[in-house]
Design a protein around this motif. Structure first.
Motif, short mmCIF file in Angstrom:
data_model
loop_
_atom_site.label_atom_id
_atom_site.label_comp_id
_atom_site.label_asym_id
_atom_site.label_seq_id
_atom_site.Cartn_x
_atom_site.Cartn_y
_atom_site.Cartn_z
N ILE A 128 0.85 -1.20 0.00
CA ILE A 128 0.00 0.00 0.00
C ILE A 128 0.89 1.25 0.00
O ILE A 128 1.79 1.36 0.83
N PHE A 129 0.60 2.14 -0.92
CA PHE A 129 1.41 3.35 -1.04
C PHE A 129 0.67 4.58 -0.53
O PHE A 129 -0.47 4.83 -0.91
N ASP A 130 1.36 5.33 0.29
CA ASP A 130 0.89 6.65 0.69
C ASP A 130 1.27 7.63 -0.43
O ASP A 130 2.18 7.34 -1.22
N SER A 131 0.60 8.77 -0.52
CA SER A 131 0.89 9.70 -1.63
C SER A 131 2.34 10.23 -1.59
O SER A 131 2.95 10.44 -2.64
N SER A 132 2.90 10.40 -0.38
CA SER A 132 4.26 10.95 -0.30
C SER A 132 5.27 10.07 -1.04
O SER A 132 6.16 10.57 -1.73
N VAL A 164 4.05 1.55 2.26
CA VAL A 164 5.15 2.37 1.76
C VAL A 164 4.81 3.83 2.05
O VAL A 164 3.82 4.36 1.52
N ILE A 165 5.61 4.44 2.90
CA ILE A 165 5.29 5.82 3.30
C ILE A 165 6.59 6.60 3.50
O ILE A 165 7.49 6.13 4.19
N ASP A 166 6.69 7.74 2.85
CA ASP A 166 7.92 8.53 2.93
C ASP A 166 7.89 9.60 4.01
O ASP A 166 8.93 10.06 4.46
N GLU A 167 6.69 10.03 4.39
CA GLU A 167 6.64 11.06 5.43
C GLU A 167 6.88 10.39 6.78
O GLU A 167 6.59 9.21 6.95
N CYS A 223 11.72 12.20 0.86
CA CYS A 223 11.70 10.92 1.56
C CYS A 223 12.42 11.09 2.91
O CYS A 223 13.52 11.62 2.96
N ALA A 224 11.76 10.60 3.97
CA ALA A 224 12.32 10.80 5.32
C ALA A 224 13.45 9.83 5.59
O ALA A 224 13.33 8.88 6.36
N VAL A 225 14.56 10.07 4.93
CA VAL A 225 15.76 9.27 5.13
C VAL A 225 16.92 10.26 5.30
O VAL A 225 16.93 11.32 4.66
N LEU A 261 7.00 18.48 -0.23
CA LEU A 261 7.98 17.38 -0.14
C LEU A 261 9.35 17.86 -0.62
O LEU A 261 10.37 17.58 0.01
N PHE A 262 9.34 18.57 -1.74
CA PHE A 262 10.60 19.06 -2.30
C PHE A 262 11.27 20.04 -1.33
O PHE A 262 12.48 19.97 -1.10
#
Lengths: 232, 184
Positions: free
Chosen positions: A16-20, A131-134, A217-219, B153-154
């Protein structure tokens, strides 16, 4: 062994993908890599209708953002990205998540319907990965104490964590396997999914990871460098 | 609540009138913090207005233009009207006046600014990023300010927000999770 391989052919995990995360990947022209990963691993990538609205339908109406939206739309049209057509009820998750932290007895609305819906869909489909980037939703699930510290550090008002409500939230959402676009791309690299978009060099991986990072992406840079140091 | 809004609106008006950029920026930051805590989009809008007005004051090509005096007095008049509506407990008219100010700022920058990216839109991104840094989720910050998610985001990607807070699971650990799921 034979049986395992047989099932592997038909096994379809749902991610499942979040929009971020979708936006980060599309923005960096890595949709082809994601498509290769989907096909190679026979996994179904899924988004909610809300995510489709945020990442495709809404930006399609704005010149500045329509190119990215078209990239994502194409993945849906081609069928390797599925939009869950049924409504997802995220009210319970929203209610629980947004009553965990309090500022002087007022609950802090920490997550939005968009993130709650992705989480609700994960639960509804009993999916394999979110899958979430925030970072806030991820921290709320994986490290709420650190999120509490963060809130306490930034706000001047007294922040309290309601342990009972946190327990209810954690028990309701259950175990959630979370990855970011960064891990999906490293896995895609390992599986040779850069083909058709980038060459399979360490430089391509490095460039992709930093591009994801610099697109939200929160990395951390440290995490990326740690990882790359072990890549031959 | 209403007294807070009256006070905030009047502080913005007074700071703008006296060209106090430091105060406008401080107000903007205080208001977005309060907005994030209360999930209050009106406080967020006041924060955006305060931020935008400070930015306008910092641009010589705007404040040295012949029409600036008129623009400035129109905005001050609107802030005064907004404050009066609130004092009369007419919240709808207060909100209409705020929308009018937001629109005015947008149009002034669209006609006098040097960039296609509008100053008011930049204010949304900047303050949404602050709300995210405080701990709100990305979409909650978007919802509060009206910022565009992709641009936010950017912008966040260009800050050190994610470098200051290392995730408890690194890339390797999460990748292993994927390997288990992919049945490798």
């Amino acid at each position: 062994m034979k049986e395992k391989n047989y099932w592997k052919e038909y096994l379809m995990n749902e991610l499942i993908f979040d929009s971020s995360s979708i936006i980060s990947i599309a923005q960096n022209c890595l949709m082809k890599v994601l498509e290769n990963l989907s096909k190679k691993t026979k996994n179904q990538f899924v988004m909610t209708k809300g995510v489709e609205f945020e990442s495709v339908l809404k930006p399609l109406t704005i010149n500045k953002f329509e190119l990215n939206a078209l990239r994502i739309k194409r993945s849906i049209d081609l069928g390797w990205f599925k939009v869950e057509k049924n409504e997802v009820n995220s009210e319970k998750i929203e209610e629980l998540a947004n009553n965990i932290f309090f500022a002087e007895n007022t609950p802090i609305k920490i997550i939005h319907k968009g993130e709650a819906e992705a989480l609700a869909l994960y639960k509804k489909l009993n999916a394999s990965v979110l899958v979430i980037d925030e970072r806030t939703t991820r921290m709320l699930i994986e490290e709420p104490k650190n999120l509490e510290k963060k809130l306490k550090f930034h706000y001047r008002k007294k922040i309290k964590l309601n342990k009972a409500n946190l327990k209810k939230f954690s028990s309701f959402v259950g175990k959630v396997n979370i990855v970011r676009s960064a891990e999906l791309i490293t896995k895609a690299f390992d599986l040779g999914c850069f083909e058709g978009e980038l060459d399979s060099s360490k430089k391509s991986l490095e460039a992709s990871l930093f591009a994801l990072k610099f697109n939200g992406c929160a990395v951390s840079i440290e995490e990326i460098n740690d990882y790359l140091s072990a890549v031959k | 609540m209403i007294s807070d809004l009256v006070s905030a609106t009047e502080k913005i008006m007074n700071s703008f009138e006296s060209n106090d950029q430091v105060k406008l920026r401080q107000l903007s930051n205080d208001l977005i913090e309060e907005a994030a805590l209360k999930s209050d989009s009106v406080l967020a809008q006041l924060s955006l207005i305060s931020y935008s007005l400070q930015k306008m004051l910092s641009k010589p090509h705007i404040i040295e233009a012949g029409k600036w005096i008129k623009i400035k007095s129109t905005i001050i008049f609107s802030l005064k009207k907004a404050s009066d509506h609130l004092k009369n407990k007419n919240f709808n008219e207060f909100k209409k006046e705020l929308d009018h100010i937001s629109d005015k700022v947008f149009r002034v920058d669209a006609s006098m600014g040097h960039y296609t990216a509008n100053l008011y839109e930049k204010a949304k991104i900047k303050q949404a990023s602050r709300a995210y840094a405080f701990g709100l989720s990305l979409m909650q910050a978007v919802n509060l300010t009206g910022a565009n998610e992709k641009e936010l985001l950017f912008y966040i990607g260009g800050t050190k927000i994610h470098d200051k807070e290392k995730s408890i699971k690194g890339i390797n650990e999460r990748k292993k999770l994927l390997e288990g799921i992919f049945n490798e």
